[in-house]
Design an enzyme around this catalytic site. Structure first.
Site, mmCIF file in Angstrom:
data_model
loop_
_atom_site.group_PDB
_atom_site.id
_atom_site.type_symbol
_atom_site.label_atom_id
_atom_site.label_comp_id
_atom_site.label_asym_id
_atom_site.label_seq_id
_atom_site.Cartn_x
_atom_site.Cartn_y
_atom_site.Cartn_z
ATOM 1 N N GLY A 165 20.908 56.653 56.080
ATOM 2 C CA GLY A 165 21.687 55.929 54.860
ATOM 3 C C GLY A 165 20.801 54.475 55.045
ATOM 4 O O GLY A 165 19.750 54.482 55.470
ATOM 5 N N ALA B 242 21.386 51.714 56.842
ATOM 6 C CA ALA B 242 20.754 51.252 58.003
ATOM 7 C C ALA B 242 19.907 52.053 58.661
ATOM 8 O O ALA B 242 18.856 51.642 59.034
ATOM 9 C CB ALA B 242 22.168 51.036 58.882
ATOM 10 N N GLY B 243 20.160 53.248 58.714
ATOM 11 C CA GLY B 243 18.870 54.344 59.433
ATOM 12 C C GLY B 243 17.747 54.365 58.665
ATOM 13 O O GLY B 243 16.606 54.481 59.301
ATOM 14 N N ARG C 30 40.333 42.063 50.540
ATOM 15 C CA ARG C 30 41.004 43.368 50.370
ATOM 16 C C ARG C 30 42.111 43.658 51.198
ATOM 17 O O ARG C 30 43.170 44.240 50.682
ATOM 18 C CB ARG C 30 39.856 44.499 50.690
ATOM 19 C CG ARG C 30 38.836 44.495 49.989
ATOM 20 C CD ARG C 30 37.689 45.413 50.357
ATOM 21 N NE ARG C 30 36.692 45.406 49.414
ATOM 22 C CZ ARG C 30 35.494 46.090 49.592
ATOM 23 N NH1 ARG C 30 35.229 46.809 50.631
ATOM 24 N NH2 ARG C 30 34.516 46.126 48.596
ATOM 25 N N HIS D 149 38.902 53.147 53.234
ATOM 26 C CA HIS D 149 37.570 53.059 52.705
ATOM 27 C C HIS D 149 36.533 52.814 53.758
ATOM 28 O O HIS D 149 35.281 53.240 53.550
ATOM 29 C CB HIS D 149 37.779 51.827 51.885
ATOM 30 C CG HIS D 149 36.477 51.297 51.195
ATOM 31 N ND1 HIS D 149 35.888 52.371 50.281
ATOM 32 C CD2 HIS D 149 35.756 50.143 51.206
ATOM 33 C CE1 HIS D 149 34.605 51.744 49.715
ATOM 34 N NE2 HIS D 149 34.676 50.530 50.460
ATOM 35 N N GLU E 156 27.569 50.760 59.659
ATOM 36 C CA GLU E 156 28.941 50.964 59.635
ATOM 37 C C GLU E 156 29.323 51.477 61.034
ATOM 38 O O GLU E 156 30.510 51.408 61.607
ATOM 39 C CB GLU E 156 29.568 51.738 58.552
ATOM 40 C CG GLU E 156 31.002 51.421 58.534
ATOM 41 C CD GLU E 156 31.420 52.293 57.218
ATOM 42 O OE1 GLU E 156 30.761 52.614 56.181
ATOM 43 O OE2 GLU E 156 32.751 52.598 57.220
ATOM 44 N N ARG F 268 36.311 43.619 56.341
ATOM 45 C CA ARG F 268 35.094 43.219 55.871
ATOM 46 C C ARG F 268 35.159 42.711 54.583
ATOM 47 O O ARG F 268 36.121 43.270 53.697
ATOM 48 C CB ARG F 268 34.392 44.492 55.851
ATOM 49 C CG ARG F 268 33.166 44.305 55.018
ATOM 50 C CD ARG F 268 32.137 45.653 55.118
ATOM 51 N NE ARG F 268 32.714 46.983 54.496
ATOM 52 C CZ ARG F 268 32.476 46.812 53.157
ATOM 53 N NH1 ARG F 268 31.804 46.175 52.391
ATOM 54 N NH2 ARG F 268 33.152 47.980 52.565
ATOM 55 N N LEU G 141 26.664 46.611 52.667
ATOM 56 C CA LEU G 141 25.233 46.831 52.317
ATOM 57 C C LEU G 141 24.192 45.893 53.080
ATOM 58 O O LEU G 141 23.323 46.243 53.652
ATOM 59 C CB LEU G 141 24.833 47.080 50.930
ATOM 60 C CG LEU G 141 25.962 48.148 50.197
ATOM 61 C CD1 LEU G 141 25.756 47.989 48.470
ATOM 62 C CD2 LEU G 141 25.561 49.418 50.518
HETATM 63 C C1 LIG Z 1 32.842 54.652 47.564
HETATM 64 C C2 LIG Z 1 32.253 53.610 48.343
HETATM 65 C C3 LIG Z 1 31.634 52.369 47.762
HETATM 66 C C4 LIG Z 1 31.415 51.488 48.381
HETATM 67 N N1 LIG Z 1 30.516 50.401 47.813
HETATM 68 C C5 LIG Z 1 30.100 49.212 48.590
HETATM 69 C C6 LIG Z 1 29.512 48.182 47.812
HETATM 70 O O1 LIG Z 1 29.387 48.082 46.565
HETATM 71 N N2 LIG Z 1 29.030 47.133 48.775
HETATM 72 C C7 LIG Z 1 28.970 47.288 50.179
HETATM 73 O O2 LIG Z 1 28.769 46.508 50.519
HETATM 74 N N3 LIG Z 1 29.472 48.312 50.656
HETATM 75 C C8 LIG Z 1 30.152 49.425 50.085
HETATM 76 N N4 LIG Z 1 30.650 50.585 50.497
HETATM 77 C C9 LIG Z 1 30.435 50.438 51.984
HETATM 78 C C10 LIG Z 1 29.132 51.001 52.215
HETATM 79 O O3 LIG Z 1 28.702 52.052 51.335
HETATM 80 C C11 LIG Z 1 28.817 51.670 53.604
HETATM 81 O O4 LIG Z 1 29.467 51.066 54.603
HETATM 82 C C12 LIG Z 1 27.655 51.818 54.195
HETATM 83 O O5 LIG Z 1 26.831 52.387 52.987
HETATM 84 C C13 LIG Z 1 27.287 52.429 55.378
HETATM 85 O O6 LIG Z 1 25.708 52.866 55.323
HETATM 86 P P1 LIG Z 1 25.128 53.327 56.904
HETATM 87 O O7 LIG Z 1 24.022 53.446 56.622
HETATM 88 O O8 LIG Z 1 25.942 52.711 57.893
HETATM 89 O O9 LIG Z 1 25.830 54.935 56.847
HETATM 90 P P2 LIG Z 1 25.671 56.168 55.884
HETATM 91 O O10 LIG Z 1 24.882 55.817 54.434
HETATM 92 O O11 LIG Z 1 27.032 56.573 55.882
HETATM 93 O O12 LIG Z 1 24.845 56.986 56.617
HETATM 94 C C14 LIG Z 1 24.984 57.798 57.791
HETATM 95 C C15 LIG Z 1 23.900 58.789 58.168
HETATM 96 O O13 LIG Z 1 24.198 59.410 59.299
HETATM 97 C C16 LIG Z 1 23.887 60.552 59.142
HETATM 98 N N5 LIG Z 1 24.872 61.335 60.161
HETATM 99 C C17 LIG Z 1 25.972 61.102 60.649
HETATM 100 N N6 LIG Z 1 26.483 61.823 61.526
HETATM 101 C C18 LIG Z 1 25.486 62.381 62.022
HETATM 102 C C19 LIG Z 1 25.135 63.542 62.943
HETATM 103 N N7 LIG Z 1 26.441 63.663 63.840
HETATM 104 N N8 LIG Z 1 23.926 63.953 63.120
HETATM 105 C C20 LIG Z 1 22.786 63.720 62.251
HETATM 106 N N9 LIG Z 1 23.016 62.709 61.204
HETATM 107 C C21 LIG Z 1 24.241 62.180 61.001
HETATM 108 C C22 LIG Z 1 24.241 60.914 57.709
HETATM 109 O O14 LIG Z 1 23.615 62.195 57.551
HETATM 110 C C23 LIG Z 1 23.750 59.754 57.216
HETATM 111 O O15 LIG Z 1 22.144 60.015 56.754
HETATM 112 C C24 LIG Z 1 31.229 51.447 49.624
HETATM 113 C C25 LIG Z 1 31.510 52.650 50.469
HETATM 114 C C26 LIG Z 1 32.291 53.698 49.683
HETATM 115 C C27 LIG Z 1 32.949 54.737 50.436
#
Ligand SMILES: Cc1cc2nc3c(=O)[nH]c(=O)nc-3n(C[C@H](O)[C@H](O)[C@H](O)COP(=O)(O)OP(=O)(O)OC[C@H]3O[C@@H](n4cnc5c(N)ncnc54)[C@H](O)[C@@H]3O)c2cc1C
Length: 637
Positions: A42, A44-45, A330, A401, A425, A435, A441
């Protein structure tokens, strides 16, 4: 457990700069000798893997989707915060820092939050350089809108699909490195355990989700960027695949889990419409820039929204919080919606709904202007509900959420398991107990593009790491544990689907550990969850076998982890005898329903330590000190 946050000395504005200058460096020619395993692609990663590879490290990246660019970050709608002050409305790094600490109800680590605000400006430059198509003003400057908990406009956006555009930027950077041979990409691979050798994270065990093969991957450092665990509630705005497996299994290998009960319930989601629904849809917070939230003044008012005259409407957020109005944070907006529904003033068939009304904005700005800003969100709403929000108000209700809890990390984003770093996250993050919108993001990209590339170098440069052999007993043991667990799930052959257990768990969590919590409900949940878990291990029916694509097995493994995490969340919520941010304990509130914190007893991070399968987890604390922002009762009035 040693919870040393390793926050550098010195004034808050200088900490990160000074720390970077003091860090150990890895010689450019030596970087390729190190392998970093990044789980999650995502924001972060993906950003972390691309940046580490750009620096010269060998990276292996894993995700469970079929492509890195399908990570859940793609769903983010409304925007990303940054203290650029393009609007000249008084924003600054300091103000973003202050708003975030206050928004989190004074339960975040000051130094981390300051660094986040500081890096926010770099993120926008990085993304613009990648070609992310942020909205622009007529004159060419990047446009901004407002989000909750702030009185400035600092949110950068790309219509209602900011996450997708940011993720495409990170994905291109990642793919560039895949093309250069610096990143080996493993899609459709699920991490099922961390390999710990001599007390350090040295690898992961994954299941190839297509062939069912169990594989080990070894390296010098491991990064978990695996997203949030909101799906413990079954119904949430998260994608169906979001789960807790990676961080939960790391917890059981020695990484402390911080503030598991801090859950964000978003005020503007499409209400639940039936028993068999499996997903909830967010209506972005950005809509609160122009939409006004209201309910009828009268209880059980059966009239249609457009038939209720202005003086019989209660714009309750504007009434209760005149300074912030519809853009209060929120947690506050969600609780206020619950309150009016509890009073019998909710709308829609279930009466669990409030109106989000654009009539005033359409009158003032015109329908085209509203379409330009929010067109795709309006279209999504209409497709789901069959109501046209240009003509009738949207109906919305709070839904799970985001999770502010996650693995505990120090200032360098390293967990209590040395070598295991956690980003986005998945870590307990910079958001305290609540938050602010558009800050996830920002945090994910700060962690990935700017913090990890520096701090992992610091770790590798300062640590002697011997090569681990593929047949090391700790590697073999982790592999055989994973195989045994999957086999036992397949062998139960009971009568209930994993989904039915998940749905039942979700209901317990929503009722007893949701928007409002109390001692009695939490104790009841702590009785019900272990019973449900026990039944799961005797009566779940996992179809198929392990040597193939098996979504039933994938789901069962994730539900099994949720059934354990849920208990820790309730334990944490029970122990925290105060209300703060998203954690609202009914016993601790003012007469008009505002949260009452107890700074004397609970101004700390609770970091839970796994002590074994049949032993209670241990609660450790990291005290929080507020030296730059005055510890005060939050007010948005
Ligand atoms: C509908 C929605 C709208 C949002 N809108 C906003 C916004 O407008 N602004 C904002 O700041 N935030 C927003 N958020 C929050 C934000 O999108 C997330 O907190 C953020 O994108 C999380 O990013 P991340 O890189 O931490 O994880 P993610 O994007 O969830 O990525 C997780 C990654 O880990 C991998 N993964 C997980 N478990 C495993 C495993 N066991 N083995 C291998 N791979 C694994 C997945 O495949 C994926 O690649 C929103 C959230 C939602 C639900």
């Amino acid at each position: 457990m040693d919870l040393r946050a390793n926050v550098p000395d010195g004034p808050i504005e200088k900490k990160w700069t000074k720390h970077r200058a003091d860090m150990k460096l890895v010689n450019p020619a030596n970087k390729r000798k190190y392998t970093v395993l990044v789980v999650g692609t995502g924001l972060a990663g993906g950003a972390g893997a691309a940046s580490l590879a750009e620096l010269g490290y060998d990276v292996k990246a894993f995700c469970y989707q079929d492509s890195a660019r399908r990570a859940h970050s793609i769903a983010a709608q409304g925007g990303i915060n940054a203290a650029k002050n393009y609007q000249n409305d008084g924003d600054s790094i300091w103000r973003l820092f202050y708003d975030t600490v206050k928004g989190g109800d004074f339960r975040a680590r000051e130094a981390n939050v300051y660094r986040l605000a500081e890096l926010s400006v770099n993120i926008i430059d990085q993304c613009v350089a990648q070609g992310v198509p942020f909205a622009r003003e007529y004159g060419g400057l990047l446009a901004n809108r407002s989000f909750g908990g702030a009185q400035v406009s600092r949110t950068f956006y790309a219509r209602g699909q900011t996450g997708q555009q940011l993720l495409l930027g990170a994905y291109q950077a990642l793919e560039r490195q895949v093309g250069l041979g610096k990143i080996a990409m493993y899609p459709r691979h699920e991490m099922q355990d961390v390999i710990v050798v001599d007390g350090r994270a040295r690898g992961i065990v994954v299941r190839d989700m297509v062939t069912g093969e169990i594989e080990s991957h070894l390296g010098d450092a491991v990064v978990l960027a695996t997203g949030g665990y909101g799906n413990v509630y079954f119904l949430s705005t998260n994608a169906k695949g979001c789960n807790t497996t990676a961080i939960w299994r790391a917890y059981k290998k020695g990484a402390a889990f911080a503030n598991p009960c801090y859950t964000q319930i978003h005020p503007t989601c499409i209400p639940v419409s039936g028993e068999y629904q499996s997903k909830l849809t967010l209506m972005s917070e950005s809509l609160r820039n122009d939409g006004r939230i209201w309910v009828p003044k009268k209880e059980n008012d059966a009239r249609k929204a457009n038939e209720i005259p202005q003086d019989e409407r209660d714009y309750y957020l504007e009434r209760k919080y005149p300074s912030f109005g519809n853009l209060c944070p929120r947690d506050i907006a969600s609780r206020a919606a619950k309150q009016v529904c509890d009073e019998g003033r909710g709308v829609g068939p279930t009466k669990l709904g409030v109106y989000l009304d654009f009539a005033d904005a359409i009158r003032r700005l015109g329908e085209d202007a509203i379409r330009e800003k929010y067109g795709n969100l309006f279209e999504m709403y209409e497709r789901i509900t069959d109501d046209n929000p240009y003509k009738v108000p949207m109906r919305i209700f709070p839904a799970v959420h985001y999770t502010m809890g996650g693995l505990w990390v120090d200032y360098d984003l390293m967990s209590t398991l040395p070598g295991l770093h956690v980003a986005g996250e998945a870590n307990f993050s910079d958001h305290g107990a609540n938050r602010l919108g558009a800050s996830a993001l920002m945090q994910g990209l700060a962690d990935g593009y700017f913090i990890l590339p520096a701090t992992i170098g610091n770790y590798l440069g300062g640590t002697k790491l011997d090569k681990v052999a593929a047949d090391h007993p700790d590697v073999k043991k982790a592999e055989s544990d994973v195989m045994a667990r999957n086999a036992s799930l397949l062998n139960i052959k009971g009568k209930r689907t994993p989904t039915s257990f998940h749905r039942e768990l979700g209901k317990i969590m929503w009722d007893d550990c949701g928007m409002a919590r109390n001692d009695k409900g939490l104790r009841a949940a702590l009785e019900k969850i272990p019973t449900l878990r026990e039944e799961f291990w005797q009566n779940v029916n996992v179809l198929g076998d392990g040597q193939e694509l098996n979504q039933s097995l994938e789901q069962a493994g994730r539900v099994a982890d949720f059934l354990e995490l849920a208990e820790l969340m309730c334990e944490d919520a029970l122990e925290r005898r105060e209300s703060c941010g998203g954690h609202f304990r009914e016993e601790f509130q003012t007469e008009d329903g505002e949260a009452v914190r107890d700074d004397r007893q609970f101004c700390h991070v609770a970091a839970w330590e796994y002590t074994g399968p049949d032993r209670p987890p241990k609660r450790n604390v990291e005290p929080l000190h507020f030296e730059n922002v005055h510890l005060a009762t939050r007010s948005y009035k």
